[in-house]
Design a protein around this motif. Structure first.
Motif, PDB file in Angstrom:
ATOM      1  N   PHE A 118       0.899  -1.349  -0.103  1.00  0.00           N
ATOM      2  CA  PHE A 118      -0.001  -0.156   0.135  1.00  0.00           C
ATOM      3  C   PHE A 118       0.811   1.185   0.063  1.00  0.00           C
ATOM      4  O   PHE A 118       0.435   2.057   0.661  1.00  0.00           O
ATOM      5  N   GLY A 119       1.968   1.252  -0.777  1.00  0.00           N
ATOM      6  CA  GLY A 119       2.626   2.537  -0.890  1.00  0.00           C
ATOM      7  C   GLY A 119       3.572   2.750   0.060  1.00  0.00           C
ATOM      8  O   GLY A 119       3.971   1.947   1.001  1.00  0.00           O
ATOM      9  N   SER A 120       4.175   4.108   0.172  1.00  0.00           N
ATOM     10  CA  SER A 120       5.296   4.402   1.084  1.00  0.00           C
ATOM     11  C   SER A 120       4.802   4.586   2.534  1.00  0.00           C
ATOM     12  O   SER A 120       5.682   4.580   3.447  1.00  0.00           O
ATOM     13  N   ILE A 121       3.349   5.046   2.661  1.00  0.00           N
ATOM     14  CA  ILE A 121       2.951   5.523   3.845  1.00  0.00           C
ATOM     15  C   ILE A 121       1.802   4.788   4.251  1.00  0.00           C
ATOM     16  O   ILE A 121       0.951   4.951   5.208  1.00  0.00           O
ATOM     17  N   GLY A 122       0.958   4.130   3.204  1.00  0.00           N
ATOM     18  CA  GLY A 122      -0.263   3.510   3.456  1.00  0.00           C
ATOM     19  C   GLY A 122      -0.358   2.538   4.495  1.00  0.00           C
ATOM     20  O   GLY A 122       0.454   1.687   4.418  1.00  0.00           O
ATOM     21  N   ALA A 123      -1.356   2.202   5.321  1.00  0.00           N
ATOM     22  CA  ALA A 123      -1.224   1.535   6.526  1.00  0.00           C
ATOM     23  C   ALA A 123      -3.026   1.445   6.653  1.00  0.00           C
ATOM     24  O   ALA A 123      -3.592   2.220   6.626  1.00  0.00           O
ATOM     25  N   VAL A 124      -3.367   0.195   7.336  1.00  0.00           N
ATOM     26  CA  VAL A 124      -4.626   0.003   7.664  1.00  0.00           C
ATOM     27  C   VAL A 124      -4.881  -0.273   9.299  1.00  0.00           C
ATOM     28  O   VAL A 124      -3.616  -0.338   9.898  1.00  0.00           O
ATOM     29  N   SER A 125      -6.240  -0.528   9.601  1.00  0.00           N
ATOM     30  CA  SER A 125      -6.256  -0.732  10.933  1.00  0.00           C
ATOM     31  C   SER A 125      -5.730  -2.117  11.334  1.00  0.00           C
ATOM     32  O   SER A 125      -5.780  -2.825  10.521  1.00  0.00           O
ATOM     33  N   ALA A 126      -5.582  -2.325  12.602  1.00  0.00           N
ATOM     34  CA  ALA A 126      -5.430  -3.675  13.196  1.00  0.00           C
ATOM     35  C   ALA A 126      -6.538  -4.560  12.638  1.00  0.00           C
ATOM     36  O   ALA A 126      -6.353  -5.760  12.354  1.00  0.00           O
ATOM     37  N   ALA A 127      -7.946  -4.116  12.967  1.00  0.00           N
ATOM     38  CA  ALA A 127      -8.990  -5.036  12.518  1.00  0.00           C
ATOM     39  C   ALA A 127      -8.949  -5.380  10.953  1.00  0.00           C
ATOM     40  O   ALA A 127      -8.994  -6.461  10.586  1.00  0.00           O
ATOM     41  N   GLN A 128      -8.339  -4.231  10.042  1.00  0.00           N
ATOM     42  CA  GLN A 128      -8.318  -4.853   8.701  1.00  0.00           C
ATOM     43  C   GLN A 128      -7.211  -5.636   8.317  1.00  0.00           C
ATOM     44  O   GLN A 128      -7.411  -6.605   7.280  1.00  0.00           O
ATOM     45  N   LEU A 129      -6.251  -5.535   9.287  1.00  0.00           N
ATOM     46  CA  LEU A 129      -5.013  -6.379   8.894  1.00  0.00           C
ATOM     47  C   LEU A 129      -5.518  -7.922   9.067  1.00  0.00           C
ATOM     48  O   LEU A 129      -5.273  -8.632   8.371  1.00  0.00           O
ATOM     49  N   ARG A 130      -6.541  -8.318  10.024  1.00  0.00           N
ATOM     50  CA  ARG A 130      -6.946  -9.391  10.476  1.00  0.00           C
ATOM     51  C   ARG A 130      -7.700  -9.924   9.405  1.00  0.00           C
ATOM     52  O   ARG A 130      -7.786 -11.181   8.853  1.00  0.00           O
ATOM     53  N   GLU A 131      -8.747  -8.889   8.739  1.00  0.00           N
ATOM     54  CA  GLU A 131      -9.824  -9.359   7.630  1.00  0.00           C
ATOM     55  C   GLU A 131      -8.603  -9.878   6.513  1.00  0.00           C
ATOM     56  O   GLU A 131      -9.039 -10.739   5.808  1.00  0.00           O
ATOM     57  N   ILE A 132      -7.766  -8.923   6.234  1.00  0.00           N
ATOM     58  CA  ILE A 132      -6.741  -9.361   5.201  1.00  0.00           C
ATOM     59  C   ILE A 132      -6.066 -10.732   5.202  1.00  0.00           C
ATOM     60  O   ILE A 132      -6.147 -11.380   4.147  1.00  0.00           O
ATOM     61  N   ALA A 133      -5.774 -10.976   6.456  1.00  0.00           N
ATOM     62  CA  ALA A 133      -5.080 -12.327   6.647  1.00  0.00           C
ATOM     63  C   ALA A 133      -5.969 -13.341   6.474  1.00  0.00           C
ATOM     64  O   ALA A 133      -5.844 -14.427   5.886  1.00  0.00           O
ATOM     65  N   TYR A 134      -7.226 -13.272   7.121  1.00  0.00           N
ATOM     66  CA  TYR A 134      -8.253 -14.289   6.974  1.00  0.00           C
ATOM     67  C   TYR A 134      -8.554 -14.487   5.418  1.00  0.00           C
ATOM     68  O   TYR A 134      -8.899 -15.488   4.957  1.00  0.00           O
ATOM     69  N   GLY A 135      -8.702 -13.417   4.674  1.00  0.00           N
ATOM     70  CA  GLY A 135      -9.077 -13.597   3.286  1.00  0.00           C
ATOM     71  C   GLY A 135      -8.011 -14.142   2.378  1.00  0.00           C
ATOM     72  O   GLY A 135      -8.132 -14.945   1.499  1.00  0.00           O
ATOM     73  N   LEU A 136      -6.776 -13.790   2.713  1.00  0.00           N
ATOM     74  CA  LEU A 136      -5.596 -14.610   2.042  1.00  0.00           C
ATOM     75  C   LEU A 136      -5.493 -16.012   2.399  1.00  0.00           C
ATOM     76  O   LEU A 136      -5.431 -16.952   1.458  1.00  0.00           O
ATOM     77  N   GLU A 137      -5.678 -16.375   3.613  1.00  0.00           N
ATOM     78  CA  GLU A 137      -5.676 -17.860   4.108  1.00  0.00           C
ATOM     79  C   GLU A 137      -6.981 -18.502   3.446  1.00  0.00           C
ATOM     80  O   GLU A 137      -6.513 -19.534   2.986  1.00  0.00           O
ATOM     81  N   SER A 138      -7.890 -18.089   3.276  1.00  0.00           N
ATOM     82  CA  SER A 138      -9.035 -18.763   2.747  1.00  0.00           C
ATOM     83  C   SER A 138      -9.055 -19.034   1.378  1.00  0.00           C
ATOM     84  O   SER A 138      -9.811 -19.891   0.794  1.00  0.00           O
ATOM     85  N   SER A 139      -8.592 -17.997   0.423  1.00  0.00           N
ATOM     86  CA  SER A 139      -8.527 -17.855  -0.920  1.00  0.00           C
ATOM     87  C   SER A 139      -7.510 -19.272  -1.343  1.00  0.00           C
ATOM     88  O   SER A 139      -7.658 -19.716  -2.538  1.00  0.00           O
ATOM     89  N   GLY A 140      -6.486 -19.457  -0.562  1.00  0.00           N
ATOM     90  CA  GLY A 140      -5.614 -20.608  -0.871  1.00  0.00           C
ATOM     91  C   GLY A 140      -4.378 -20.056  -1.864  1.00  0.00           C
ATOM     92  O   GLY A 140      -3.565 -21.061  -2.243  1.00  0.00           O
ATOM     93  N   HIS A 141      -4.365 -18.956  -2.150  1.00  0.00           N
ATOM     94  CA  HIS A 141      -3.283 -18.394  -3.019  1.00  0.00           C
ATOM     95  C   HIS A 141      -2.267 -18.114  -2.420  1.00  0.00           C
ATOM     96  O   HIS A 141      -2.169 -17.857  -1.357  1.00  0.00           O
ATOM     97  N   ARG A 142      -1.007 -18.425  -3.079  1.00  0.00           N
ATOM     98  CA  ARG A 142       0.249 -17.694  -2.688  1.00  0.00           C
ATOM     99  C   ARG A 142       0.310 -16.169  -2.688  1.00  0.00           C
ATOM    100  O   ARG A 142      -0.489 -15.637  -3.496  1.00  0.00           O
TER     101      ARG A 142
END
Length: 539
Positions: free
Chosen positions: A341-365
């Motif tokens: 997300f660029g040089s300064i982009g960042a998301v909340s702790a709750a959004q980080l967890r949602e991204i992690a769950y989405g990545l895990e359930s997608s099965g993709h590298r």
């Protein structure tokens, strides 16, 4: 070179790195580097023989003829922040490859952020052909103001330092190339009778809307009160109010007033170099050429000279290859989703967890760059410590995904990752640098815009250019895991994803053609040089 690796506190005012490429050009009939017009204020010079990297595109006959006729010295003046510095460095490299001299005058306030300071040092070391000059500037007089207002104040207060630097050059510069937010430097240029052009590092579509906004917005409510209502800018695709830049959502705010002032003054420049190419944005370029964006006065002439982006290849001798690239080497072709997300982009702790769950359930590298959430979500510019991955990510996530995922802290060599054969999709904040790098790599994008003009970029990338798909929920800064999984699968597994890749392949070819011999961007650059020689078309 040790000078470029030192900490900010020990930097000299001038980072003495300049040596123009002599293998293809001759400057002022010089026989040694000490003959260069910048040598008087450049105490350290590298070897006169400097070979251009093989990754640079060939110079067109038109540009070579212009360079041999009259090599020029350009002073480039970026705004604050890495997102403004990087494209200026690419512009400087573009000028050097065409036989001209480029100096970056970088404002260095005492309250500057560490990320930008590190970027200046890194870019100076990686680009020894470019001179970097640090200009001391006082901090904003209002430390409690919004970062945009503080940055504008700092740039305005840097005018004396810029003027002093320009006057001290042993030979006058031929032109001043300004970042889109450095509008007060127009006063310095006028005082010195120095031609001033703007370099607009974002999309031409953004530029057309920004030019018109000071005239359109007074007759509208605040964008924040309009929601999904469409805003109609002359000649442009309608845009939802919620997708207008965050900095102009409240028309009564200091932020918006600052932006309206800046957008209006851009029209005072002699012309505008835009980091885009004709094929990508025909609607915006027609609106600009038709003169419908600025009522009551001529529209500045626009020169699309891009894409100017990091080529994704190593810049320095002996540079260490990042560990993530070796990891990518072991992955199948087009199998990895890259999230950054660029040089300064960042998301909340709750959004980080949602991204992690989405990545895990997608099965993709995946290859994921994680930053610590900002303490104040409204201030993405604040410095942040390295993230504690164990505390931020779901328990057991790293262990469960270790065979197909890699998580990096803070930074990755984005251009190199995008150009890697293993990269199949890019989850991006829609910064224009990132979008162009993905286009040049032919990688389809999944959009999570966060700040600045990124939501506006998303509109054109998704609806007009057809090179990306959006993540629903970005407006409220919370995209659910199910949406992340669905969009990853769409891009990586479906016919719609294949169509995206085909569109990106075409865009990549057109971008390469634009910067090749006789291409539209090469022609536009030659026209810019003629405009400079002829005193400008709007004067």
């Amino acid at each position: 070179d040790a000078m470029t690796r030192c900490s900010k506190s020990s930097w000299p005012t001038f980072i003495p790195l300049i040596q123009l490429p002599k293998n293809n050009f001759s400057f002022h009939s010089a026989t040694s580097s000490s003959d260069h017009p910048c040598a008087a204020w450049c105490p350290v010079l590298h070897s006169p023989a400097h070979t251009l990297p093989d990754s640079f595109p060939p110079i067109s006959a038109m540009a070579a003829a212009a360079a041999s006729a009259s090599a020029k010295t350009f002073v480039l003046y970026p705004s604050l922040g890495v997102g403004h510095l990087n494209p200026m460095v690419e512009l400087a490299k573009h000028l050097l490859r065409r036989g001209h001299s480029a100096v970056l005058a970088v404002v260095d306030p005492p309250d500057g952020d560490p990320t930008s300071a590190a970027a200046v040092a890194r870019l100076a070391e990686a680009n020894p052909s470019i001179a970097f000059r640090l200009l001391p500037a006082p901090p904003s007089p209002d430390p409690a103001a919004h970062p945009i207002k503080r940055a504008h104040d700092t740039l305005r207060l840097a005018n004396p330092a810029l003027g002093g630097f320009l006057r001290a050059l042993p030979a006058p510069a031929d032109a001043l190339l300004l970042d889109m937010f450095c509008v007060d430097a127009l006063d310095v240029a006028a005082e010195l009778a120095l031609p001033a052009y703007f370099f607009f590092a974002s999309a031409a579509s953004d530029f057309a809307i920004f030019l018109n906004m000071p005239y359109l917005y007074p007759g509208l409510p605040s964008f924040k009160d309009m929601g999904d209502t469409l805003v109609h800018s002359p000649g442009m695709r309608p845009v939802r109010a919620v997708d207008m830049p965050l900095s102009v959502q409240d028309k009564e705010s200091d932020m918006t007033k600052t932006r309206m002032y800046q957008f209006k003054r851009i029209a005072e420049g002699r012309g505008v170099l835009v980091n885009s190419f004709d094929w990508l944005e025909p609607t915006a370029l027609k609106a600009l050429a038709d003169g419908v964006c600025v009522p009551g006065r001529p529209t500045p002439r626009v020169f699309c000279i891009g894409p100017l982006v990091n080529d994704g290849k190593k810049s320095g001798d002996g540079e260490t290859r990042h560990e993530c690239l070796a990891w990518l080497d072991a992955q199948p072709e087009r199998s990895v989703v890259f999230l950054c997300f660029g040089s300064i982009g960042a998301v909340s702790a709750a959004q980080l967890r949602e991204i992690a769950y989405g990545l895990e359930s997608s099965g993709h590298r995946f290859l994921w760059v994680v930053r610590s959430p900002p303490a104040d979500p409204a201030d993405v510019f604040q410095p942040r410590l390295e993230p504690d991955l164990d505390a931020l990510l779901p328990e057991g996530f790293m262990e469960r995904t270790r065979d197909r995922g890699m998580v990096l802290k803070m930074w990755a060599p984005q251009a190199e990752v995008l150009r890697h054969a293993a990269t199949g999709a890019f989850v991006t904040h829609c910064g224009w640098n990132s979008a162009l790098e993905a286009i040049m790599a032919g990688v389809p994008m999944i959009c999570y815009p966060m700040y600045a003009e990124q939501a506006l970029n998303k509109v054109f990338m998704v609806e007009e250019m057809k090179i990306a798909v959006p993540l629903e929920g970005y407006e409220k800064r919370m995209v659910k895991a199910e949406e992340i999984e669905a969009k990853l699968r769409l891009v990586m597994e479906t016919g719609e994803g294949r169509k995206l890749r085909e569109t990106l392949a075409a865009a990549r070819k057109m971008a390469s053609d634009a910067i090749s011999n006789g291409g539209s961007s090469e022609v536009a650059f030659a026209e810019f040089l003629r405009d400079l020689e002829n005193g400008g078309c709007n004067n």
